[in-house]
Motif scaffolding. Structure first.
Motif, PDB file in Angstrom:
ATOM      1  N   THR A 121      -1.905  -5.878  -1.665  1.00  8.80           N
ATOM      2  CA  THR A 121      -2.886  -5.079  -2.538  1.00  8.80           C
ATOM      3  C   THR A 121      -2.413  -5.109  -4.225  1.00  8.80           C
ATOM      4  O   THR A 121      -1.147  -4.745  -4.278  1.00  8.80           O
TER       5      THR A 121
ATOM      6  N   TYR B 231      -1.527  -2.128  -9.627  1.00  7.23           N
ATOM      7  CA  TYR B 231      -1.902  -2.899 -11.061  1.00  7.23           C
ATOM      8  C   TYR B 231      -3.142  -2.456 -11.579  1.00  7.23           C
ATOM      9  O   TYR B 231      -3.245  -2.321 -13.015  1.00  7.23           O
ATOM     10  N   SER B 232      -4.356  -2.231 -10.748  1.00 14.76           N
ATOM     11  CA  SER B 232      -5.426  -1.549 -11.426  1.00 14.76           C
ATOM     12  C   SER B 232      -5.136  -0.232 -12.167  1.00 14.76           C
ATOM     13  O   SER B 232      -5.535  -0.130 -13.065  1.00 14.76           O
ATOM     14  N   THR B 233      -4.197   0.514 -11.108  1.00 17.09           N
ATOM     15  CA  THR B 233      -3.984   1.714 -11.802  1.00 17.09           C
ATOM     16  C   THR B 233      -3.076   1.768 -12.972  1.00 17.09           C
ATOM     17  O   THR B 233      -3.524   2.510 -14.063  1.00 17.09           O
TER      18      THR B 233
ATOM     19  N   ASP C 130      -3.722  -2.646  -5.918  1.00 21.10           N
ATOM     20  CA  ASP C 130      -4.270  -1.340  -6.449  1.00 21.10           C
ATOM     21  C   ASP C 130      -3.390  -0.676  -7.545  1.00 21.10           C
ATOM     22  O   ASP C 130      -3.836   0.054  -8.454  1.00 21.10           O
TER      23      ASP C 130
ATOM     24  N   ASP D  78      -5.215   1.143 -16.092  1.00 20.72           N
ATOM     25  CA  ASP D  78      -6.243   2.100 -16.426  1.00 20.72           C
ATOM     26  C   ASP D  78      -5.395   3.392 -17.068  1.00 20.72           C
ATOM     27  O   ASP D  78      -6.060   3.844 -17.720  1.00 20.72           O
TER      28      ASP D  78
ATOM     29  N   TYR E 266       3.321   6.690  -4.474  1.00 19.20           N
ATOM     30  CA  TYR E 266       2.988   6.113  -5.689  1.00 19.20           C
ATOM     31  C   TYR E 266       3.924   5.350  -6.509  1.00 19.20           C
ATOM     32  O   TYR E 266       3.580   5.030  -7.702  1.00 19.20           O
TER      33      TYR E 266
ATOM     34  N   SER F 254       0.781  -1.155   0.054  1.00 22.73           N
ATOM     35  CA  SER F 254       0.091  -0.114  -0.087  1.00 22.73           C
ATOM     36  C   SER F 254       0.981   1.188   0.170  1.00 22.73           C
ATOM     37  O   SER F 254       2.221   1.176   0.418  1.00 22.73           O
TER      38      SER F 254
END
Length: 270
Positions: A48, A52-54, A50, A57, A234, A31
């Motif tokens: 998490t 990879y999702s970002t 997240d 996208d 990030y 995270s």
């Protein structure tokens, strides 16, 4: 005891090159809060995905992977064809200036890529090939290292085998494809790995030639993650993108690693 100590030392030495990959994987699964923590943790407390999702996208991986596969695939195929043909000619044919031409070709391997960047760019621009896949591929359709590698392996092919094929009426192309090429399998696999990784990871030259985002290979498409690189929170997004982009080269190496290692060991015996 000595063998155990030697084995332990070799194991530690082998783990060092794997540490950056390990750190990239675990950091991409952390995270933002855990990633910015000091001292850092050696394993994510909570996994998490997240990041990879970002990444998926933000980065058009489907199109970018298609562009990279096209460039790397065609480039690798061209390098294999030109290297095998030229290596065979340098190893088995005698013609005036052969050795001089070969060593002049080898000398180009020591030229830094940045030295040839501007002349190549002007050449591609004058041909009207800017912002095209052909413009990216044209300067690297042949590779001096590939020619050198194939020449060294072709030199080991017995001349008697080639002469016997000629006596039986086989043409030069048939001799190369049906007799010489199967004997070069370890070298061909090794060169395939080197060429594919080179084309896949190439950044500076495609950046100089291509202007359209729709033609960017995956390494250029990762530039869309620069806004995430400014904050430690990030960094997991950047690392996730780098990991996804590097997966094809890792897969290619894993598929060819047995033959690749055999070739390196054989080259070391020369």
């Amino acid at each position: 005891m000595k063998r155990i100590a030697t084995g332990a030392a070799l194991l530690v030495a082998a783990l060092f090159p794997l540490f950056p990959l390990y750190w990239m994987v675990i950091s991409s699964l952390k995270s933002p809060e855990e990633l910015s923590r000091i001292p850092p943790s050696w394993w994510p407390e909570t996994l998490t995905f997240d990041a990879y999702s970002t990444v998926f996208d933000v980065v058009p991986f489907g199109r970018a992977f298609g562009n990279s596969l096209l460039i790397a695939g065609l480039g690798t195929l061209s390098v294999l064809v030109t290297s095998v043909a030229a290596g065979y000619a340098f190893a088995k044919y005698r013609f005036p200036g052969r050795d001089t031409l070969f060593w002049a070709l080898v000398a180009t391997m020591f030229l830094p890529a940045v030295v040839t960047l501007v002349p190549l760019y002007w050449m591609i621009s004058s041909l009207g090939l800017s912002d095209s896949y052909l413009g990216v591929l044209l300067p690297w359709l042949a590779n001096p290292f590939g020619i050198f590698l194939m020449r060294q392996f072709c030199a080991d092919v017995p001349d008697e085998l080639i002469d016997a094929a000629r006596v039986d009426g086989a043409g030069e192309a048939r001799i190369l494809v049906r007799i010489v090429l199967p004997l070069l399998r370890p070298a061909v696999v090794t060169l395939t790995v080197f060429a594919f990784v080179f084309y896949w990871n190439s950044f500076l030259w495609p950046l100089s030639v291509l202007q359209s985002d729709t033609k960017f290979p995956v390494v250029l498409s990762l530039s869309q993650l620069l806004s995430y690189a400014s904050s430690v929170r990030y960094q997991s997004v950047v690392l996730a993108g780098a990991l996804v982009a590097s997966l094809p080269t890792v897969v290619v190496f894993l598929l060819a690693q047995r033959v690749f290692i055999q070739t390196i060991a054989r080259a070391g015996e020369r």
